[in-house]
Design an enzyme around this catalytic site. Structure first.
Site, PDB file in Angstrom:
ATOM      1  N   GLU A 152      36.515 -32.250   3.916  1.00 21.05           N
ATOM      2  CA  GLU A 152      35.712 -31.300   4.696  1.00 21.05           C
ATOM      3  C   GLU A 152      36.558 -30.322   5.492  1.00 21.05           C
ATOM      4  O   GLU A 152      37.597 -30.712   6.029  1.00 21.05           O
ATOM      5  CB  GLU A 152      35.229 -32.322   5.903  1.00 21.05           C
ATOM      6  CG  GLU A 152      34.133 -31.875   6.637  1.00 21.05           C
ATOM      7  CD  GLU A 152      32.947 -31.366   5.808  1.00 21.05           C
ATOM      8  OE1 GLU A 152      32.419 -32.139   4.910  1.00 21.05           O
ATOM      9  OE2 GLU A 152      32.386 -30.228   5.971  1.00 21.05           O
ATOM     10  N   SER A 153      36.419 -28.976   5.091  1.00 19.60           N
ATOM     11  CA  SER A 153      37.351 -28.131   5.389  1.00 19.60           C
ATOM     12  C   SER A 153      37.636 -27.800   7.214  1.00 19.60           C
ATOM     13  O   SER A 153      38.556 -27.739   7.475  1.00 19.60           O
ATOM     14  CB  SER A 153      36.738 -26.573   4.789  1.00 19.60           C
ATOM     15  OG  SER A 153      35.674 -26.534   5.306  1.00 19.60           O
ATOM     16  N   CYS A 168      37.167 -27.187  -4.125  1.00 19.88           N
ATOM     17  CA  CYS A 168      35.939 -27.399  -3.121  1.00 19.88           C
ATOM     18  C   CYS A 168      36.544 -27.296  -1.690  1.00 19.88           C
ATOM     19  O   CYS A 168      36.752 -26.012  -1.341  1.00 19.88           O
ATOM     20  CB  CYS A 168      35.550 -28.820  -3.116  1.00 19.88           C
ATOM     21  SG  CYS A 168      33.749 -28.861  -2.493  1.00 19.88           S
ATOM     22  N   HIS A 192      35.120 -30.583  -8.667  1.00 21.27           N
ATOM     23  CA  HIS A 192      36.208 -31.743  -8.344  1.00 21.27           C
ATOM     24  C   HIS A 192      36.789 -32.214  -9.721  1.00 21.27           C
ATOM     25  O   HIS A 192      36.372 -33.173 -10.255  1.00 21.27           O
ATOM     26  CB  HIS A 192      35.699 -32.844  -7.495  1.00 21.27           C
ATOM     27  CG  HIS A 192      35.438 -32.660  -6.166  1.00 21.27           C
ATOM     28  ND1 HIS A 192      36.395 -33.185  -5.231  1.00 21.27           N
ATOM     29  CD2 HIS A 192      34.422 -31.894  -5.457  1.00 21.27           C
ATOM     30  CE1 HIS A 192      35.993 -32.931  -4.031  1.00 21.27           C
ATOM     31  NE2 HIS A 192      34.624 -32.178  -4.192  1.00 21.27           N
ATOM     32  N   GLU A 234      39.466 -33.389 -10.545  1.00 18.02           N
ATOM     33  CA  GLU A 234      40.294 -34.857 -10.153  1.00 18.02           C
ATOM     34  C   GLU A 234      39.181 -35.972 -10.464  1.00 18.02           C
ATOM     35  O   GLU A 234      39.846 -37.153 -10.665  1.00 18.02           O
ATOM     36  CB  GLU A 234      41.013 -34.806  -8.872  1.00 18.02           C
ATOM     37  CG  GLU A 234      40.106 -35.222  -7.589  1.00 18.02           C
ATOM     38  CD  GLU A 234      39.295 -34.085  -6.918  1.00 18.02           C
ATOM     39  OE1 GLU A 234      39.030 -32.873  -7.849  1.00 18.02           O
ATOM     40  OE2 GLU A 234      38.604 -34.286  -6.115  1.00 18.02           O
TER      41      GLU A 234
HETATM   42  N1  GLN Z   1      31.187 -29.265   2.333  1.00 15.54           N
HETATM   43  C1  GLN Z   1      32.772 -29.324   2.511  1.00 15.54           C
HETATM   44  C2  GLN Z   1      33.071 -28.067   3.275  1.00 15.54           C
HETATM   45  O1  GLN Z   1      32.374 -27.187   3.593  1.00 15.54           O
HETATM   46  C3  GLN Z   1      33.400 -29.097   1.183  1.00 15.54           C
HETATM   47  C4  GLN Z   1      32.886 -30.268   0.433  1.00 15.54           C
HETATM   48  C5  GLN Z   1      34.034 -30.901  -0.707  1.00 15.54           C
HETATM   49  O2  GLN Z   1      35.300 -30.695  -0.629  1.00 15.54           O
HETATM   50  N2  GLN Z   1      33.372 -31.760  -1.479  1.00 15.54           N
HETATM   51  O3  GLN Z   1      34.258 -28.027   3.765  1.00 15.54           O
END
Ligand code: GLN
Length: 196
Positions: free
Chosen positions: A52-53, A82, A173, A175
């Site tokens: 989650e950024s 992501c 992803h 990974e």
């Molecule tokens: N939804 C996340 C974000 O906005 C990113 C999702 C993820 O890294 N799988 O940061």
């Protein structure tokens, strides 16, 4: 030069860092988990994983980590997946938020809506070896790429894997798939940079 002499870090503050470390290990590269700014020292490259950024930013805003990372990614190879791609981006929307601002792309967070926010697709890419499995989890959408940015794969006409010099970013992803082509591409880029 042997593979093991390359030092690759994986930012391990939060999110999917273990799977990245395992992907690197499977390619014969020891991953160094990075939890403090000091641990960036001596690395040839860094993976910024998904997660989650906003949570990443909360951790990074402590101890001058954001600033240290900003100077690191200016010159040292980095691969963001992501949330990691969101952190590398120059422009972040939905909502706008702070980022490292090095990769000349605009991203829209959580852009695929609730119904299709997670998906596994098999798409053609510019990488040799046929279609690539791509796991999308609440993925952002890359809505603009600068002139220095090469698009290596797309989904519905929007880039999902991009490269700009020493920077690589995926909105999916890699990974979480067995295919290690994207990680190998990153290692190639690290070696290229080391050779100068
Ligand atoms: N939804 C996340 C974000 O906005 C990113 C999702 C993820 O890294 N799988 O940061």
């Amino acid at each position: 030069m042997t593979e093991t002499s390359i030092a690759i870090g994986v930012l391990a503050l939060q999110g999917a860092f273990e799977a990245h470390a395992q992907a690197l290990e499977s390619l014969g590269v020891t991953a160094r988990l990075v939890r403090t700014p000091a641990e960036l020292k001596g690395l040839d490259g860094l993976i910024i994983p998904g997660g989650e950024s906003t949570t990443f930013l909360k951790f990074l805003e402590r101890d001058g980590f954001l600033g240290a990372l900003e100077s690191f990614v200016k010159d040292t190879p980095a691969f963001g997946t992501c949330a990691g791609a969101i952190l590398l981006a120059k422009e972040v929307h939905n909502p706008p938020q702070t980022s490292l601002g090095v990769l000349d792309i605009a991203v829209e967070r959580n852009a695929y809506g609730r119904q299709i926010d997670s998906a596994i697709l098999n798409e053609q890419t510019k990488l040799p070896g046929g279609p690539l499995e791509m796991v999308f989890i609440r993925a952002p959408r890359i809505t603009r790429t600068g002139s220095e940015v090469e698009t290596l794969a797309s989904r519905d006409g929007f880039p999902v894997l991009v490269r700009q010099g020493h920077l690589l970013a995926a909105t999916f992803h890699p990974e979480l798939s067995r295919d290690t082509r994207v990680h190998r591409l990153f290692l190639d880029l690290v070696r290229e940079k080391r050779r100068g």
